[in-house]
Motif scaffolding. Structure first.
Motif, mmCIF file in Angstrom:
data_model
loop_
_atom_site.group_PDB
_atom_site.id
_atom_site.type_symbol
_atom_site.label_atom_id
_atom_site.label_comp_id
_atom_site.label_asym_id
_atom_site.label_seq_id
_atom_site.Cartn_x
_atom_site.Cartn_y
_atom_site.Cartn_z
ATOM 1 N N LEU A 128 -20.412 -13.206 13.777
ATOM 2 C CA LEU A 128 -19.564 -13.511 12.633
ATOM 3 C C LEU A 128 -19.670 -12.356 11.649
ATOM 4 O O LEU A 128 -20.768 -11.998 11.224
ATOM 5 N N ARG A 129 -18.531 -11.751 11.332
ATOM 6 C CA ARG A 129 -18.493 -10.637 10.384
ATOM 7 C C ARG A 129 -17.632 -11.002 9.186
ATOM 8 O O ARG A 129 -16.596 -11.643 9.339
ATOM 9 N N LYS A 130 -18.069 -10.518 8.021
ATOM 10 C CA LYS A 130 -17.292 -10.764 6.804
ATOM 11 C C LYS A 130 -17.578 -9.644 5.813
ATOM 12 O O LYS A 130 -18.732 -9.259 5.632
ATOM 13 N N PRO A 131 -16.529 -9.089 5.156
ATOM 14 C CA PRO A 131 -16.775 -8.047 4.154
ATOM 15 C C PRO A 131 -17.601 -8.594 2.993
ATOM 16 O O PRO A 131 -17.468 -9.753 2.603
ATOM 17 N N SER A 132 -18.450 -7.731 2.435
ATOM 18 C CA SER A 132 -19.242 -8.162 1.279
ATOM 19 C C SER A 132 -18.405 -8.171 0.002
ATOM 20 O O SER A 132 -18.754 -8.844 -0.971
ATOM 21 N N SER A 133 -17.292 -7.422 -0.005
ATOM 22 C CA SER A 133 -16.379 -7.416 -1.151
ATOM 23 C C SER A 133 -14.946 -7.520 -0.636
ATOM 24 O O SER A 133 -14.573 -6.802 0.293
ATOM 25 N N LYS A 134 -14.167 -8.391 -1.225
ATOM 26 C CA LYS A 134 -12.778 -8.506 -0.788
ATOM 27 C C LYS A 134 -11.897 -7.570 -1.609
ATOM 28 O O LYS A 134 -12.068 -7.416 -2.822
ATOM 29 N N SER A 135 -10.950 -6.943 -0.929
ATOM 30 C CA SER A 135 -10.098 -5.932 -1.545
ATOM 31 C C SER A 135 -8.795 -6.561 -2.044
ATOM 32 O O SER A 135 -8.171 -7.350 -1.337
ATOM 33 N N ILE A 136 -8.387 -6.187 -3.243
ATOM 34 C CA ILE A 136 -7.178 -6.724 -3.855
ATOM 35 C C ILE A 136 -5.956 -5.941 -3.386
ATOM 36 O O ILE A 136 -5.948 -4.712 -3.394
ATOM 37 N N ILE A 137 -4.948 -6.666 -2.924
ATOM 38 C CA ILE A 137 -3.633 -6.086 -2.657
ATOM 39 C C ILE A 137 -2.701 -6.660 -3.717
ATOM 40 O O ILE A 137 -2.198 -7.774 -3.587
ATOM 41 N N PRO A 138 -2.472 -5.930 -4.809
ATOM 42 C CA PRO A 138 -1.753 -6.508 -5.960
ATOM 43 C C PRO A 138 -0.281 -6.721 -5.680
ATOM 44 O O PRO A 138 0.332 -6.037 -4.861
ATOM 45 N N TYR A 139 0.272 -7.683 -6.381
ATOM 46 C CA TYR A 139 1.708 -7.957 -6.339
ATOM 47 C C TYR A 139 2.285 -7.676 -7.721
ATOM 48 O O TYR A 139 1.771 -8.167 -8.731
ATOM 49 N N VAL A 140 3.338 -6.885 -7.756
ATOM 50 C CA VAL A 140 4.037 -6.591 -9.002
ATOM 51 C C VAL A 140 5.479 -7.064 -8.843
ATOM 52 O O VAL A 140 6.205 -6.585 -7.962
ATOM 53 N N GLU A 141 5.885 -8.011 -9.670
ATOM 54 C CA GLU A 141 7.226 -8.591 -9.535
ATOM 55 C C GLU A 141 8.304 -7.523 -9.697
ATOM 56 O O GLU A 141 8.277 -6.709 -10.622
ATOM 57 N N GLY A 142 9.231 -7.506 -8.731
ATOM 58 C CA GLY A 142 10.332 -6.554 -8.782
ATOM 59 C C GLY A 142 10.030 -5.209 -8.161
ATOM 60 O O GLY A 142 10.933 -4.365 -8.064
ATOM 61 N N ASN A 143 8.801 -4.988 -7.725
ATOM 62 C CA ASN A 143 8.447 -3.701 -7.121
ATOM 63 C C ASN A 143 8.769 -3.732 -5.624
ATOM 64 O O ASN A 143 8.164 -4.501 -4.880
ATOM 65 N N PRO A 144 9.696 -2.912 -5.154
ATOM 66 C CA PRO A 144 10.048 -2.941 -3.727
ATOM 67 C C PRO A 144 8.959 -2.389 -2.826
ATOM 68 O O PRO A 144 9.020 -2.550 -1.608
#
Length: 202
Positions: free
Chosen positions: A53-69
C-alpha cells in the motif's frame, strides 16, 4: 521529470516539488512456500503472494480557476472545484525469492515480484475519488539477512538490509478526459527487514 505522461503533451508540473515524491509504504508477504524441499538450506526458492500500500505523504493541489480554459480538468466538464493528486495505490504481487544459505547465521537473497496496481489518482475537497487507474508493477531486490537464535523459543530472529528498485506503470486510465494517458513511476529504496523464522534449528 514528471512521471505523468499527458495526452496533449502538457507538462503535469503539480508534483515537481520533492515533498510530493515522498510517501508511505506498507508491505506484507504471505502464503510463501518452498517447492524445492530437497535443496533446503542450500538454495531455497520461495514463491508467494504479497501486498503493498503506497500513499503520498503530501497531497498536491490542482487548482481550479473559474473561466480559465487552461484548468487541468477542463475536459471533464463537471469539475468546478480544487482537486488534489493523492493516489492510494493498492498493489497485489506474486513474489519469487532465491535464498542462498551461506552459514547457519547468514544468507543473501535475490527477490523478484510482479503485481497488479489499482488506484484513484485524484480526490476532491469533499473526498470524492476521481479517475480510476490500473496497471502493473515490477520489483527487483538484493539483500542480506542474519539469523539470531532466540533463547528458549522455537523460532529464530531474522534481520538485515535490502536494496530494491520498483517500477510502477499505470497504462489503463479510465477517464481520458483527465488528459493523462500513462504514469511511469520508479522507486529506489534501502530497506531494513526484521522477522521470525520457525523451525530449522539444528
Amino acid at each position: 521529470v514528471s512521471p505523468i505522461i499527458s495526452i496533449n503533451g502538457e507538462n503535469f508540473n503539480y508534483i515537481k516539488n520533492d515533498k510530493y515524491r515522498k510517501g508511505i509504504l506498507f508491505e506484507i508477504d504471505f502464503l510463501s512456500y518452498n517447492f524445492f524441499k530437497n535443496l533446503q538450506n542450500t538454495v531455497d526458492i520461495m514463491f508467494g503472494l504479497g501486498y503493498k500500500l503506497r500513499k503520498p505523504s503530501s497531497k498536491s493541489i490542482i487548482p481550479y480557476v473559474e473561466g480559465n480554459p487552461d484548468n487541468w480538468f477542463s475536459g471533464l466538464g463537471n469539475i468546478s472545484e480544487t482537486v488534489y493528486y493523492n493516489p492510494t495505490i493498492h498493489n497485489l504481487n506474486f513474489n519469487t525469492t532465491f535464498i542462498f544459505q551461506v552459514t547457519n547465521h547468514f544468507y543473501p537473497y535475490f527477490h523478484f515480484s510482479y503485481g497488479e496496481l489499482q488506484t484513484y489518482l485524484f480526490e476532491t475537497e469533499d473526498n470524492d475519488l476521481l479517475v480510476k487507474s490500473k496497471g502493473y508493477s515490477k520489483s527487483n531486490g538484493i539483500g542480506m539477512n542474519f539469523i539470531s537464535p532466540v533463547k528458549n523459543k522455537k523460532y529464530n530472529l531474522h534481520y538485515g538490509f535490502e536494496i530494491r528498485v520498483d517500477k510502477l506503470i499505470f497504462n489503463d486510465i479510465k477517464d481520458l478526459d483527465a488528459n493523462i494517458k500513462k504514469i511511469k513511476m520508479e522507486e529506489f529504496s534501502l530497506n531494513f527487514n526484521i522477522g521470525v523464522g520457525y523451525n530449522g534449528q539444528s
